[in-house]
Design a protein around this motif. Structure first.
Motif, PDB file in Angstrom:
ATOM      1  N   TRP A 152      -9.631  -6.546  10.401  1.00  0.00           N
ATOM      2  CA  TRP A 152     -10.889  -6.709   9.679  1.00  0.00           C
ATOM      3  C   TRP A 152     -11.626  -5.387   9.529  1.00  0.00           C
ATOM      4  CZ3 TRP A 152     -11.378 -10.422   6.560  1.00  0.00           C
ATOM      5  CH2 TRP A 152     -10.781 -11.652   6.827  1.00  0.00           C
ATOM      6  N   LEU A 153     -11.519  -4.520  10.514  1.00  0.00           N
ATOM      7  CA  LEU A 153     -12.115  -3.195  10.416  1.00  0.00           C
ATOM      8  C   LEU A 153     -11.457  -2.395   9.291  1.00  0.00           C
ATOM      9  CD1 LEU A 153     -14.110  -1.183  11.759  1.00  0.00           C
ATOM     10  CD2 LEU A 153     -12.194  -0.412  13.141  1.00  0.00           C
ATOM     11  N   ALA A 154     -10.125  -2.422   9.244  1.00  0.00           N
ATOM     12  CA  ALA A 154      -9.404  -1.705   8.183  1.00  0.00           C
ATOM     13  C   ALA A 154      -9.720  -2.295   6.816  1.00  0.00           C
ATOM     14  CB  ALA A 154      -7.906  -1.750   8.447  1.00  0.00           C
ATOM     15  N   LEU A 155      -9.792  -3.602   6.738  1.00  0.00           N
ATOM     16  CA  LEU A 155     -10.126  -4.250   5.471  1.00  0.00           C
ATOM     17  C   LEU A 155     -11.519  -3.836   5.006  1.00  0.00           C
ATOM     18  CD1 LEU A 155      -8.998  -6.313   3.433  1.00  0.00           C
ATOM     19  CD2 LEU A 155     -10.244  -8.055   4.696  1.00  0.00           C
ATOM     20  N   ASN A 156     -12.453  -3.751   5.929  1.00  0.00           N
ATOM     21  CA  ASN A 156     -13.809  -3.334   5.605  1.00  0.00           C
ATOM     22  C   ASN A 156     -13.854  -1.873   5.163  1.00  0.00           C
ATOM     23  OD1 ASN A 156     -16.523  -3.612   5.267  1.00  0.00           O
ATOM     24  ND2 ASN A 156     -17.029  -3.528   7.428  1.00  0.00           N
ATOM     25  N   ILE A 157     -13.024  -1.033   5.774  1.00  0.00           N
ATOM     26  CA  ILE A 157     -12.998   0.382   5.400  1.00  0.00           C
ATOM     27  C   ILE A 157     -12.432   0.564   4.001  1.00  0.00           C
ATOM     28  CG2 ILE A 157     -11.847   2.588   5.890  1.00  0.00           C
ATOM     29  CD1 ILE A 157     -12.109   1.868   8.867  1.00  0.00           C
ATOM     30  N   PHE A 158     -11.378  -0.178   3.681  1.00  0.00           N
ATOM     31  CA  PHE A 158     -10.673   0.031   2.426  1.00  0.00           C
ATOM     32  C   PHE A 158     -11.216  -0.775   1.258  1.00  0.00           C
ATOM     33  CE2 PHE A 158      -7.178   1.113   5.481  1.00  0.00           C
ATOM     34  CZ  PHE A 158      -7.207   2.477   5.216  1.00  0.00           C
ATOM     35  N   LYS A 159     -12.114  -1.727   1.475  1.00  0.00           N
ATOM     36  CA  LYS A 159     -12.538  -2.604   0.381  1.00  0.00           C
ATOM     37  C   LYS A 159     -13.370  -1.891  -0.682  1.00  0.00           C
ATOM     38  CE  LYS A 159     -16.813  -4.386   2.211  1.00  0.00           C
ATOM     39  NZ  LYS A 159     -17.594  -5.491   2.604  1.00  0.00           N
ATOM     40  N   ASP A 160     -14.095  -0.864  -0.326  1.00  0.00           N
ATOM     41  CA  ASP A 160     -14.956  -0.175  -1.287  1.00  0.00           C
ATOM     42  C   ASP A 160     -14.294   1.031  -1.942  1.00  0.00           C
ATOM     43  OD1 ASP A 160     -17.010  -1.971  -0.789  1.00  0.00           O
ATOM     44  OD2 ASP A 160     -17.811  -0.771   0.865  1.00  0.00           O
ATOM     45  N   ASN A 161     -13.034   1.279  -1.629  1.00  0.00           N
ATOM     46  CA  ASN A 161     -12.339   2.431  -2.195  1.00  0.00           C
ATOM     47  C   ASN A 161     -11.897   2.168  -3.626  1.00  0.00           C
ATOM     48  OD1 ASN A 161     -12.576   3.856   0.157  1.00  0.00           O
ATOM     49  ND2 ASN A 161     -10.511   3.445   0.865  1.00  0.00           N
ATOM     50  N   THR A 162     -11.817   3.250  -4.392  1.00  0.00           N
ATOM     51  CA  THR A 162     -11.238   3.144  -5.723  1.00  0.00           C
ATOM     52  C   THR A 162      -9.728   2.969  -5.572  1.00  0.00           C
ATOM     53  OG1 THR A 162     -10.878   5.534  -5.892  1.00  0.00           O
ATOM     54  CG2 THR A 162     -13.012   4.681  -6.653  1.00  0.00           C
ATOM     55  N   HIS A 207      -4.911   6.471   0.934  1.00  0.00           N
ATOM     56  CA  HIS A 207      -4.902   5.945   2.308  1.00  0.00           C
ATOM     57  C   HIS A 207      -3.578   5.259   2.635  1.00  0.00           C
ATOM     58  CE1 HIS A 207      -8.813   6.847   3.988  1.00  0.00           C
ATOM     59  NE2 HIS A 207      -9.366   6.555   2.827  1.00  0.00           N
ATOM     60  N   LEU A 208      -3.006   4.560   1.678  1.00  0.00           N
ATOM     61  CA  LEU A 208      -1.721   3.886   1.933  1.00  0.00           C
ATOM     62  C   LEU A 208      -0.592   4.887   2.131  1.00  0.00           C
ATOM     63  CD1 LEU A 208      -1.920   0.824  -0.470  1.00  0.00           C
ATOM     64  CD2 LEU A 208      -2.032   0.843   2.030  1.00  0.00           C
ATOM     65  N   ILE A 209      -0.566   5.947   1.339  1.00  0.00           N
ATOM     66  CA  ILE A 209       0.456   6.985   1.516  1.00  0.00           C
ATOM     67  C   ILE A 209       0.255   7.691   2.851  1.00  0.00           C
ATOM     68  CG2 ILE A 209       1.327   9.191   0.636  1.00  0.00           C
ATOM     69  CD1 ILE A 209       0.696   8.139  -2.198  1.00  0.00           C
ATOM     70  N   ALA A 210      -0.989   7.978   3.187  1.00  0.00           N
ATOM     71  CA  ALA A 210      -1.273   8.610   4.484  1.00  0.00           C
ATOM     72  C   ALA A 210      -0.869   7.694   5.632  1.00  0.00           C
ATOM     73  CB  ALA A 210      -2.754   8.975   4.579  1.00  0.00           C
ATOM     74  N   ALA A 211      -1.126   6.392   5.490  1.00  0.00           N
ATOM     75  CA  ALA A 211      -0.743   5.437   6.538  1.00  0.00           C
ATOM     76  C   ALA A 211       0.773   5.380   6.686  1.00  0.00           C
ATOM     77  CB  ALA A 211      -1.303   4.058   6.222  1.00  0.00           C
ATOM     78  N   ALA A 212       1.479   5.369   5.571  1.00  0.00           N
ATOM     79  CA  ALA A 212       2.943   5.339   5.639  1.00  0.00           C
ATOM     80  C   ALA A 212       3.484   6.616   6.272  1.00  0.00           C
ATOM     81  CB  ALA A 212       3.523   5.151   4.246  1.00  0.00           C
ATOM     82  N   THR A 213       2.876   7.740   5.947  1.00  0.00           N
ATOM     83  CA  THR A 213       3.303   9.013   6.521  1.00  0.00           C
ATOM     84  C   THR A 213       3.018   9.058   8.020  1.00  0.00           C
ATOM     85  OG1 THR A 213       2.789  10.077   4.419  1.00  0.00           O
ATOM     86  CG2 THR A 213       3.100  11.513   6.298  1.00  0.00           C
ATOM     87  N   ALA A 214       1.856   8.595   8.424  1.00  0.00           N
ATOM     88  CA  ALA A 214       1.489   8.600   9.845  1.00  0.00           C
ATOM     89  C   ALA A 214       2.261   7.550  10.631  1.00  0.00           C
ATOM     90  CB  ALA A 214      -0.009   8.364   9.996  1.00  0.00           C
ATOM     91  N   LEU A 215       2.744   6.526   9.947  1.00  0.00           N
ATOM     92  CA  LEU A 215       3.475   5.462  10.623  1.00  0.00           C
ATOM     93  C   LEU A 215       4.866   5.904  11.069  1.00  0.00           C
ATOM     94  CD1 LEU A 215       3.041   2.554  11.431  1.00  0.00           C
ATOM     95  CD2 LEU A 215       4.084   1.857   9.283  1.00  0.00           C
TER      96      LEU A 215
END
Length: 192
Positions: A12-22, A29-37
């Motif tokens: 829910w925290l991640a959903l709240n962070i990403f909901k207002d993004n273009t 953020h998704l590419i960064a998450a995949a890279t960091a994963l």
């Protein structure tokens, strides 16, 4: 149960962070998450090999490490937004750690020191930030693992899992790390 509650909170925290993004920011953020994963997955796989009977504990510590980023990222958000914390008789305006370190170093180092002064400011900044980050990781590890630790090896290995979770979250959420790299060099091809 702790892992499920913690995972749901972080979702829910991640959903709240990403909901207002273009759409562009969400893709960054998704590419960064995949890279960091990738490194997080490799390290977690290694630790799961030794703790295969306690996968839930390993996941709990990874999630607890993600949660331990909250204090430093909250403070960073306050600094970036220029927020002031009003209390009854006084107001606190959070400063960036580097500007606080510059003020500290300026009080006893001459301005003509140049490179030496810059190195000392960087060292003081990283010591301040590092102290807060390590204290936060220690706190979540000690709270999450009191009943789980059976040996010093468990403490070391599960604390490393907490650190991996911390690094994973910080790389994604902090706008200066992976997200800046993805934005500036992978998607928008900034000049060298």
């Amino acid at each position: 149960t702790k892992g499920m509650v913690l995972g749901t909170f972080l979702f829910w925290l991640a959903l709240n962070i990403f909901k207002d993004n273009t759409a562009d920011e969400a893709r960054i953020h998704l590419i960064a998450a995949a890279t960091a994963l990738v490194p997080a997955f490799v390290w977690c796989r290694m630790f799961l090999k030794y703790h295969s009977e306690r996968r839930g504990v390993v996941v709990l510590f990874f999630l607890a490490g993600i949660l331990s980023t909250v204090p430093i990222l909250f403070y960073d958000t306050l600094v970036r937004s220029g927020a002031e914390l009003d209390f009854f008789f006084f107001t606190i305006k959070p400063q960036s750690f580097s500007s606080a370190a510059q003020s500290f170093v300026a009080s006893f180092a001459p301005a003509s020191a140049g490179v030496q002064r810059a190195v000392f400011v960087s060292l003081v900044t990283f010591m301040l930030v590092g102290f807060i980050e390590e204290l936060s990781k220690y706190w979540v590890s000690s709270r999450s693992g009191k009943s789980v630790f059976s040996s010093i090896d468990d403490v070391m290995q599960l604390s490393i899992m907490s650190a991996i979770g911390f690094a994973f979250a910080e790389n994604i959420i902090n706008p200066v790390y992976f997200t800046a790299f993805v934005r500036d060099f992978l998607l928008h091809q900034a000049a060298p």
